[in-house]
Design a protein around this motif. Structure first.
Motif, PDB file in Angstrom:
ATOM      1  N   VAL A   1       0.855  -1.188   0.000  1.00 43.99           N
ATOM      2  CA  VAL A   1       0.000   0.000   0.000  1.00 43.99           C
ATOM      3  C   VAL A   1       0.887   1.233   0.000  1.00 43.99           C
ATOM      4  CG1 VAL A   1      -1.836   1.231   1.195  1.00 43.99           C
ATOM      5  CG2 VAL A   1      -1.754  -1.271   1.291  1.00 43.99           C
ATOM      6  N   ALA A   2       0.841   1.988  -1.074  1.00 46.64           N
ATOM      7  CA  ALA A   2       1.708   3.162  -1.217  1.00 46.64           C
ATOM      8  C   ALA A   2       0.902   4.424  -1.511  1.00 46.64           C
ATOM      9  CB  ALA A   2       2.730   2.922  -2.334  1.00 46.64           C
ATOM     10  N   TYR A   3      -0.364   4.456  -1.052  1.00 41.81           N
ATOM     11  CA  TYR A   3      -1.216   5.628  -1.272  1.00 41.81           C
ATOM     12  C   TYR A   3      -0.812   6.763  -0.348  1.00 41.81           C
ATOM     13  CZ  TYR A   3      -4.766   3.122  -4.068  1.00 41.81           C
ATOM     14  OH  TYR A   3      -5.444   2.435  -5.042  1.00 41.81           O
ATOM     15  N   ASP A   4       0.216   7.513  -0.691  1.00 38.35           N
ATOM     16  CA  ASP A   4       0.654   8.628   0.152  1.00 38.35           C
ATOM     17  C   ASP A   4      -0.434   9.667   0.337  1.00 38.35           C
ATOM     18  OD1 ASP A   4       3.175   7.720   0.760  1.00 38.35           O
ATOM     19  OD2 ASP A   4       4.079   8.583  -1.025  1.00 38.35           O
ATOM     20  N   ARG A   5      -1.254   9.879  -0.700  1.00 34.88           N
ATOM     21  CA  ARG A   5      -2.270  10.933  -0.634  1.00 34.88           C
ATOM     22  C   ARG A   5      -3.280  10.667   0.480  1.00 34.88           C
ATOM     23  NH1 ARG A   5      -6.794   9.536  -4.221  1.00 34.88           N
ATOM     24  NH2 ARG A   5      -7.099  11.719  -4.700  1.00 34.88           N
ATOM     25  N   PHE A   6      -3.574   9.394   0.778  1.00 35.29           N
ATOM     26  CA  PHE A   6      -4.532   9.077   1.827  1.00 35.29           C
ATOM     27  C   PHE A   6      -3.937   9.262   3.218  1.00 35.29           C
ATOM     28  CE2 PHE A   6      -6.432   6.314  -1.584  1.00 35.29           C
ATOM     29  CZ  PHE A   6      -7.523   7.126  -1.775  1.00 35.29           C
ATOM     30  N   ARG A   7      -2.609   9.131   3.326  1.00 34.40           N
ATOM     31  CA  ARG A   7      -1.983   9.313   4.638  1.00 34.40           C
ATOM     32  C   ARG A   7      -2.114  10.759   5.104  1.00 34.40           C
ATOM     33  NH1 ARG A   7       1.940   5.758   2.250  1.00 34.40           N
ATOM     34  NH2 ARG A   7       1.789   3.704   3.203  1.00 34.40           N
ATOM     35  N   ASN A   8      -2.409  11.661   4.180  1.00 31.15           N
ATOM     36  CA  ASN A   8      -2.571  13.058   4.548  1.00 31.15           C
ATOM     37  C   ASN A   8      -4.002  13.400   4.928  1.00 31.15           C
ATOM     38  OD1 ASN A   8       0.173  14.021   3.882  1.00 31.15           O
ATOM     39  ND2 ASN A   8      -0.373  13.360   1.830  1.00 31.15           N
ATOM     40  N   VAL A   9      -4.913  12.461   4.749  1.00 33.64           N
ATOM     41  CA  VAL A   9      -6.308  12.675   5.145  1.00 33.64           C
ATOM     42  C   VAL A   9      -6.621  11.826   6.370  1.00 33.64           C
ATOM     43  CG1 VAL A   9      -8.696  12.614   4.389  1.00 33.64           C
ATOM     44  CG2 VAL A   9      -6.884  13.115   2.741  1.00 33.64           C
ATOM     45  N   CYS A  10      -6.216  10.547   6.320  1.00 33.54           N
ATOM     46  CA  CYS A  10      -6.354   9.665   7.478  1.00 33.54           C
ATOM     47  C   CYS A  10      -5.008   9.629   8.205  1.00 33.54           C
ATOM     48  CB  CYS A  10      -6.730   8.258   7.035  1.00 33.54           C
ATOM     49  SG  CYS A  10      -8.292   8.166   6.142  1.00 33.54           S
ATOM     50  N   GLN A  11      -4.980   9.013   9.374  1.00 30.72           N
ATOM     51  CA  GLN A  11      -3.719   8.835  10.077  1.00 30.72           C
ATOM     52  C   GLN A  11      -2.823   7.861   9.320  1.00 30.72           C
ATOM     53  OE1 GLN A  11      -4.897   7.607  13.983  1.00 30.72           O
ATOM     54  NE2 GLN A  11      -5.182   9.703  14.704  1.00 30.72           N
ATOM     55  N   SER A  12      -3.433   6.957   8.595  1.00 23.58           N
ATOM     56  CA  SER A  12      -2.685   6.031   7.759  1.00 23.58           C
ATOM     57  C   SER A  12      -3.573   5.633   6.591  1.00 23.58           C
ATOM     58  CB  SER A  12      -2.267   4.782   8.550  1.00 23.58           C
ATOM     59  OG  SER A  12      -3.397   4.004   8.873  1.00 23.58           O
TER      60      SER A  12
ATOM     61  N   PHE B   1      -1.433 -16.996  -0.329  1.00 27.49           N
ATOM     62  CA  PHE B   1      -1.525 -16.212   0.890  1.00 27.49           C
ATOM     63  C   PHE B   1      -1.239 -14.743   0.582  1.00 27.49           C
ATOM     64  CE2 PHE B   1      -0.083 -20.480   1.961  1.00 27.49           C
ATOM     65  CZ  PHE B   1      -1.037 -20.861   2.900  1.00 27.49           C
ATOM     66  N   VAL B   2      -1.697 -13.875   1.468  1.00 33.27           N
ATOM     67  CA  VAL B   2      -1.516 -12.439   1.278  1.00 33.27           C
ATOM     68  C   VAL B   2      -0.610 -11.873   2.360  1.00 33.27           C
ATOM     69  CG1 VAL B   2      -2.665 -10.190   1.407  1.00 33.27           C
ATOM     70  CG2 VAL B   2      -3.702 -12.040   0.100  1.00 33.27           C
ATOM     71  N   MET B   3       0.322 -11.038   1.949  1.00 32.35           N
ATOM     72  CA  MET B   3       1.107 -10.256   2.904  1.00 32.35           C
ATOM     73  C   MET B   3       0.805  -8.790   2.642  1.00 32.35           C
ATOM     74  SD  MET B   3       5.199  -9.987   3.509  1.00 32.35           S
ATOM     75  CE  MET B   3       5.183 -11.444   4.521  1.00 32.35           C
ATOM     76  N   LEU B   4       0.358  -8.093   3.666  1.00 29.19           N
ATOM     77  CA  LEU B   4       0.039  -6.671   3.546  1.00 29.19           C
ATOM     78  C   LEU B   4       1.191  -5.846   4.083  1.00 29.19           C
ATOM     79  CD1 LEU B   4      -2.026  -4.467   2.836  1.00 29.19           C
ATOM     80  CD2 LEU B   4      -2.943  -4.710   5.159  1.00 29.19           C
ATOM     81  N   TYR B   5       1.674  -4.910   3.260  1.00 28.53           N
ATOM     82  CA  TYR B   5       2.819  -4.087   3.647  1.00 28.53           C
ATOM     83  C   TYR B   5       2.549  -2.657   3.208  1.00 28.53           C
ATOM     84  CZ  TYR B   5       7.749  -2.937   4.481  1.00 28.53           C
ATOM     85  OH  TYR B   5       8.914  -2.397   4.965  1.00 28.53           O
ATOM     86  N   ALA B   6       2.648  -1.721   4.140  1.00 27.40           N
ATOM     87  CA  ALA B   6       2.353  -0.316   3.833  1.00 27.40           C
ATOM     88  C   ALA B   6       3.634   0.507   3.833  1.00 27.40           C
ATOM     89  CB  ALA B   6       1.363   0.256   4.841  1.00 27.40           C
ATOM     90  N   SER B   7       4.085   0.892   2.657  1.00 21.37           N
ATOM     91  CA  SER B   7       5.281   1.722   2.539  1.00 21.37           C
ATOM     92  C   SER B   7       5.431   2.171   1.089  1.00 21.37           C
ATOM     93  CB  SER B   7       6.534   0.942   2.966  1.00 21.37           C
ATOM     94  OG  SER B   7       7.695   1.739   2.806  1.00 21.37           O
TER      95      SER B   7
END
Length: 356
Positions: free
Chosen positions: A67-78, A102-108
């Motif tokens: 997850v690399a949606y930087d624009r959303f980090r400026n509206v939500c806390q993450s 399987f799924v691995m979720l990584y936010a960066s």
């Protein structure tokens, strides 16, 4: 506990080389380097806390969602807290399990962190959400695994990518046209301040803005639009500053506009709350529309008029494409694929009909 990166620094090699040794890929590392790195791993008592390693010989069967949606980090806390982001991750996870993966979720959005994660866990594919093209091409050049992007904006000359996107410009056009049909002639477009966009790229908000401008132009409402600060609102990335901007907008009586088109539902709902706190009624005092049709657009009152995108279909398409590559079923007819899923205007209660 020592990290993979620290082992790489001690050995004087790249993280990629260390990962290759960890996963027994002797064909990718010289014998001397393999022995050197392996000795350091043993001497430092490196313990991999990764269940995927025990099955690495037959494949990890892990698909990473980055997850690399930087624009959303400026509206939500993450970004993960955003309803849109949560919905699309859920859709991807549900679809991937159908293939017994399987799924691995990584936010960066940090290239080295993403690269190290992919190598350490030996993932078999990556689905990138909202990444900038630079991140995609860096990962693409350094990883020999399939990567599919969602909502990445590419240049016209770009090749070697698969992206699942949306008819953003058409959505901006249709929602603006709907406002015009309801008698609105002075319409404002509001978006977040752009973040380091590359030249030659039409980002998502800009595409929606172009649709807005086209609808105004076709209806003779674009006079002075090219240099009008009263029709375009660039909202600050800082939430407190952004709220102050919205309060100032209220004090300026919305610059004589009767409607505001926000580039996302999150921004629209945030604005509606500020308006409510300042005695402004929607749609009686100002009409508001958004974009995405996320769950908050249905939960808020009055219900938000917006542009629907099929979030579930975005997830399905991304998984469908990455599995075709993994299973050797991918028929490469073009050197790139840019899917644009259809949109639909969803009419609720935030638009006042001025014709009545």
């Amino acid at each position: 506990m020592i990290t993979l990166k620290e082992v790489a620094e001690i050995a004087g090699v790249s993280s990629t080389t260390v990962a290759n040794v960890l996963h027994g890929r002797k064909n990718r590392v010289s014998a001397d380097t393999y022995e050197k790195v392996n000795k350091i791993l043993k001497d430092m008592n490196y313990v991999s806390n990764m269940g995927g390693r025990i099955i690495n010989k037959s494949g990890s069967r892990i698909i990473a969602i980055i997850v690399a949606y930087d624009r959303f980090r400026n509206v939500c806390q993450s970004s993960e807290m955003d309803p849109f982001c949560g919905a699309i991750v859920g859709a991807i996870e549900k679809e991937i399990t159908k293939y017994n993966y399987f799924v691995m979720l990584y936010a960066s959005s940090d290239i080295e962190k993403c690269l190290n994660m992919a190598l350490a866990w030996n993932v078999e594919g990556i689905i990138l959400l909202g990444a900038k093209r630079k991140l995609y091409y860096l990962l693409h050049s350094r990883l020999d695994i399939p990567i599919v992007t969602i909502d990445t904006c590419f240049k016209k000359q770009d090749r070697n990518y698969i992206n699942i996107g949306l008819e953003d410009e058409k959505g901006g056009y249709e929602i603006t046209k709907y406002l015009i049909e309801n008698g609105h002639k002075n319409i404002m477009f509001a978006e977040l301040e752009p973040q380091d966009d590359e030249n030659g790229i039409l980002n998502i908000d800009e595409a929606r803005k172009r649709g807005y401008e086209r609808a105004l132009s076709e209806n003779g409402l674009d006079k002075g639009l090219e240099d009008s600060s009263t029709k375009f609102l660039k909202l600050d990335l800082d939430i407190e500053t952004r709220e102050n901007q919205l309060v100032e907008l209220v004090n300026n009586r919305f610059n004589n506009c009767s409607a505001i088109f926000f580039a996302s539902d999150l921004l629209a709902v945030e604005a509606m709350n500020v308006f409510f706190d300042n005695g402004i009624k929607v749609p009686e005092d100002i009409s508001v529309v958004g974009f995405d049709d996320s769950i908050i657009s249905r939960k808020i009152r009055p219900g938000l008029t917006t542009v629907r995108q099929d979030i579930i279909e975005k997830g399905k398409k991304s998984v469908e494409n990455i599995m075709q590559i993994i299973n050797g079923e991918y028929n490469k007819k073009n050197d790139y694929i840019n899917v644009q899923l259809p949109i639909k205007v969803i009419k609720r209660q935030t638009v006042l009909n001025l014709n009545e």
